[in-house]
Design an enzyme around this catalytic site. Structure first.
Site, short mmCIF file in Angstrom:
data_model
loop_
_atom_site.label_atom_id
_atom_site.label_comp_id
_atom_site.label_asym_id
_atom_site.label_seq_id
_atom_site.Cartn_x
_atom_site.Cartn_y
_atom_site.Cartn_z
NE ARG A 133 -3.49 -2.22 2.77
CZ ARG A 133 -3.28 -3.64 3.45
NH1 ARG A 133 -1.90 -3.57 3.85
NH2 ARG A 133 -4.09 -4.49 3.63
CE LYS A 158 -7.60 -1.31 5.32
NZ LYS A 158 -8.59 -1.49 3.98
CG HIS A 223 -4.51 0.26 -4.05
ND1 HIS A 223 -3.78 0.27 -2.63
CD2 HIS A 223 -5.33 -0.54 -4.02
CE1 HIS A 223 -4.36 -0.90 -2.36
NE2 HIS A 223 -5.24 -1.47 -2.83
NE ARG A 226 -2.52 -3.99 -1.25
CZ ARG A 226 -2.42 -4.67 -0.05
NH1 ARG A 226 -0.93 -5.01 -0.01
NH2 ARG A 226 -3.05 -5.18 0.52
CG HIS A 249 -6.11 -9.09 1.47
ND1 HIS A 249 -6.11 -9.44 0.37
CD2 HIS A 249 -6.02 -7.77 1.76
CE1 HIS A 249 -6.12 -8.38 -0.37
NE2 HIS A 249 -6.07 -7.51 0.28
CE1 TYR A 258 -6.23 -7.37 -6.64
CE2 TYR A 258 -6.17 -8.40 -4.54
CZ TYR A 258 -5.94 -7.48 -5.17
OH TYR A 258 -5.51 -6.31 -4.67
#
Length: 284
Positions: A133, A158, A223, A226, A249, A258
């Site tokens: 990120r 995050k 982004h 990524r 994640h 994805y």
């Protein structure tokens, strides 16, 4: 906001939200306050809804941006003011189903070749090759690059979680060449202000400039690098759980999206680092 702001700041810290998220939430409440010229705790729910309509129609916020504003306002009213959602419900907009346009490997190479400065090139390459990120890449320190284990340590990403992601031989060579020129410390990408890392807006501008110079018209900001990292690995046959771990994640459902961006998984497999190698000319 005065006293209310101080209480909200305490609530944000106690619940472990990142500094950037907290500042955004406070900014959203301040925007609501300026719009009506009244303290936010005096507003009725229909006035908050009318403000959201204003943001969408007059200010033309995207649905995604509007949803972020709603999250911040909900935090203020439900946590800071203690109003139960049953009595003070702020509706969230339905999220758009529009999928991001994925950059091809060739487009990533073109973009990197069009960066204006070595720092920009190295920052954008690191973003892609490590799947970071923008908030993570700007906060990297030289000490986070572990060439012995060939990993990059991400501290307090995050959700305030730490993780490791891969360090390819190609990226390591680029990082070493970059370090020999400027010898940055402690931040890998130093900012203009002494002792501070490069600002997020600077990284965003570097991406936008390189993308324009490369003639890439696909939607999306930094982004997208990524997204490309995850999609290219999935295309190459890397399993979802490995990609989830690399991206940081918490929930596998965040990674499964994805599958829609890479409908055809290629049969070939290989080293993860080899999949993210580059073959572009170095800028002067």
């Amino acid at each position: 906001m005065g006293t209310l702001r101080a209480k909200m700041e305490r609530d944000l810290v106690v619940r472990g939200l990142s500094e950037r998220t907290g500042l955004n939430y406070i900014r959203f409440v301040e925007g609501l306050t300026r719009h009506y010229g009244r303290a936010p705790d005096t507003l009725a729910v229909h006035e908050v809804e009318a403000y959201l309509v204003y943001l969408r129609q007059a200010r033309q916020l995207t649905w995604e941006s509007l949803a972020t504003v709603v999250t911040g306002l909900r935090f203020f009213y439900e946590v800071t003011l203690g109003r139960p959602r049953a009595n003070f419900f702020i509706p969230a907009p339905k999220q758009s189903s529009k999928r991001p346009e994925v950059l091809s490997r060739q487009e990533v190479e073109r973009l990197l070749a069009q960066t204006e400065h070595r720092r920009d090139r190295t920052l954008l390459m690191t973003t892609y090759a490590a799947g970071l990120r923008v908030s993570e890449v700007v906060a990297l320190k030289v000490a986070h690059i572990d060439s012995d284990r060939m990993v990059i340590r991400i501290e307090q990403g995050k959700g305030r979680s730490d993780r490791y992601t891969l360090l390819s031989e190609r990226l390591l060579a680029e990082l070493r060449a970059y370090w020999r020129v400027g010898r940055p410390t402690p931040w890998l990408f130093s900012g203009q202000r002494q002792g501070r890392h490069v600002a997020v807006r600077t990284a965003l501008r570097a991406y936008t400039t390189a993308k324009k110079r490369a003639g890439i018209t696909k939607r999306g900001g930094i982004h997208a690098l990524r997204h490309a990292f995850a999609t290219h690995l999935l295309d190459a046959g890397v399993d979802l759980y490995t990609i989830q771990w690399l991206l940081g994640h918490r929930d596998i459902t965040s990674t499964t999206r994805y599958l829609h961006l890479a409908p055809r998984a290629l049969a070939r497999r290989g080293s993860l680092c080899d999949l993210l190698a580059f073959d572009t000319a170095q800028p002067a």
